[in-house]
Every structure is written in C-alpha cells, then in structure tokens.
Write an enzyme that holds these catalytic residues in place. Structure first.
Site, PDB file in Angstrom:
ATOM      1  N   ASN A  72      27.972  38.310   6.300  1.00 11.76           N
ATOM      2  CA  ASN A  72      28.098  36.933   5.852  1.00 11.76           C
ATOM      3  C   ASN A  72      27.088  35.985   6.488  1.00 11.76           C
ATOM      4  OD1 ASN A  72      29.674  34.358   4.986  1.00 11.76           O
ATOM      5  ND2 ASN A  72      29.640  34.257   7.218  1.00 11.76           N
ATOM      6  N   TYR A 104      14.588  30.834   0.595  1.00  8.52           N
ATOM      7  CA  TYR A 104      16.015  31.122   0.464  1.00  8.52           C
ATOM      8  C   TYR A 104      16.288  31.963  -0.775  1.00  8.52           C
ATOM      9  CZ  TYR A 104      21.060  30.520   0.310  1.00  8.52           C
ATOM     10  OH  TYR A 104      22.412  30.760   0.280  1.00  8.52           O
ATOM     11  N   ALA A 119      14.250  33.914  -2.394  1.00  9.16           N
ATOM     12  CA  ALA A 119      13.676  35.248  -2.234  1.00  9.16           C
ATOM     13  C   ALA A 119      14.510  36.099  -1.274  1.00  9.16           C
ATOM     14  CB  ALA A 119      12.238  35.153  -1.734  1.00  9.16           C
ATOM     15  N   LYS A 130      17.739  35.899  -0.645  1.00 10.81           N
ATOM     16  CA  LYS A 130      18.998  36.297  -1.265  1.00 10.81           C
ATOM     17  C   LYS A 130      18.758  37.279  -2.407  1.00 10.81           C
ATOM     18  CE  LYS A 130      22.030  34.081   1.241  1.00 10.81           C
ATOM     19  NZ  LYS A 130      23.060  34.809   2.013  1.00 10.81           N
ATOM     20  N   ILE A 140      29.573  25.890  -2.254  1.00  9.10           N
ATOM     21  CA  ILE A 140      30.838  25.941  -1.530  1.00  9.10           C
ATOM     22  C   ILE A 140      30.862  24.838  -0.474  1.00  9.10           C
ATOM     23  CG2 ILE A 140      32.391  27.371  -0.155  1.00  9.10           C
ATOM     24  CD1 ILE A 140      31.923  28.535  -2.914  1.00  9.10           C
TER      25      ILE A 140
END
Length: 257
Positions: A86, A162, A164, A166, A195
């Site tokens: 996570n 970010y 790329a 993920k 979120i």
C-alpha cells in the site's frame, strides 16, 4: 463475518490513510496484522490505539530496511499469508519542472518498493500457503490507482511520474501473478479513485477541485479508505481463491467515462 481467521497479514504504509483502514479491516476479520511503516512515531500512535497490531519499521524504498523487516516477521511468525503493498507517494510537479530526483523518488516508493517487498516476502508467503494446505493460497494485493489507466484524474494536470509509476505497478501485478501461481501465491490489485486521506486534504479544501471530482464520479461522492479496505479484504480472502492477475477499480465509476 471473520474471513481471515489465524492469517498473518503485512500491510505497508499502515500508519495512515488507506493503509490504516486496510490494517484495521484485516484485524477485524481475524488476521494478525503486521503494520509496516517508515514513520516510527506514527507506528507507536497506531499501536497505542490497536495494541493487537505488530509494528515493524520499514522503508519500502530501502532494500536493507525491507530485508530487515521481513527477517523480523520471519522470526516472529515464520510465515505470511497476506501482503498488501500500500505504501505510496504523490508528487505534483508538472513535466517541465520535474527533476530526476523527484522522478526517482516516486518510482522508488510506488514501483520499486512493491518489487522489493514482494521479492523478500515470497518465501514467507510460500510457507503460509503450504501451512494451510489443500488448495489454499497466499495473497499479494497491490494498491495501484485509476491513474494507472487514465491521465489527469485528480491534479488538474498530468503527473507523468505518478502515472508512470502506477502503470508500472499494474503490469508488475499481472506479470507476478503468472510467476508465483505455481507457488500458490495470488497477486491482484486495487485501483482507487479519489479517496479522502491526509494526502488529499488540500485538494478537498478547494471547492472547484471537489466539483471537478464529483462531476466525473457517477456515484456522486468522494471515496473513503474503508471502500479500498473492503476490496483488499476480499482479494486477500479465501473467497477470492481463484482470482489472480486482476484489478478491482474502487473509483465510484470514474473509469466508466
């Protein structure tokens, strides 16, 4: 319903946000939770609230720290049944202002971190599956993002590093699912939309940004960490014993557009 009785589950970035919700959900469902985080003070606060959790300081971007943390888990439990990758970071620089150091930092946590932790955890996850026997499997769940699939999901401009990082984690999930299938380790991902976490607090204070997000979300609300935790708990459970290499999008319908 208790769906993780007796399991040993490790969650990276467990001291806040989605990680905290995931750790709490797995604990509630009967798992022994190893809370992994590089913030030792935050871990102390977490354990003060949840003394059942086992804190282990780990920086997922540091190979020595990862191996030290896994050795501690091995010494305490001798196995793992669930690993949730996570831990992640977000940086908002646009392409023209983006430096190599920031690019490397984002990839180190978001992409290399899950690789290092999964590789170090694999022997323990194999032991977990073997200990439960029959058709039992261990589980890795990677937290990716809708931004592994689309651009300009939340920031108002592309975040190439970010996105790329993920995207790399998405393909890592698929490839690793194939590599570890024979070892009875399932590998899946949860891709959250926007979120409400400490990371997103500043965005949610901007009413124009909130309108942009809600206008693109068919279900009409901002996501909660519990939404992510519920999906993770399913993928890590025996109820998902024939699910591997896939992604659950927890985004209120964002990717429908």
């Amino acid at each position: 319903m208790t769906t993780h009785p007796g399991k040993i589950a490790a969650v990276t970035g467990a001291a806040s946000g989605n990680g905290l919700a995931i750790a709490g959900k797995l604990l509630k469902e009967g798992a022994t939770v190893v809370a992994l985080d590089r913030d030792e003070a935050a871990l102390e606060r977490l354990v003060a609230q949840h003394p059942e959790m086992v804190p282990v300081v780990m920086d997922v971007a540091n190979e020595a720290s990862v191996h030290s943390g896994m050795a501690e888990i091995d010494a305490k439990f001798g196995r793992l049944d669930t690993l949730v990758n996570n831990a992640g970071i977000v940086k908002g620089s646009n392409f023209d202002d983006l430096g190599v150091a920031e690019w490397d930092q984002v990839f180190a946590v978001n992409s290399t971190g899950p690789f290092l932790v999964s590789q170090a955890a694999r022997p323990l996850l194999e032991k977990g599956a073997a200990a439960r026997g029959d058709d039992s499997t261990s589980a890795i769940v990677n937290i990716t993002s809708v931004e592994a699939h689309i651009v300009i999901a939340s920031s108002g401009h592309p975040q190439v590093h970010y996105n790329a990082s993920k995207g790399a984690l998405l393909m890592f999930t698929k490839a690793l699912a194939i590599e570890t299938a024979a070892s009875k380790i399932r590998v899946n991902a949860v891709a959250p939309g926007f979120i409400e976490t400490p990371f997103t607090k500043s965005v949610l204070e901007n009413q124009e940004a909130v309108k942009f997000l809600l206008d693109r979300t068919p279900l009409g609300r901002i996501g909660r960490p519990s939404d992510v935790a519920n999906a993770v708990a399913f993928l890590a459970s025996d109820e998902a014993s024939w699910v591997t290499g896939t992604t659950i999008h927890v985004d209120g319908g964002w990717l429908v557009y």
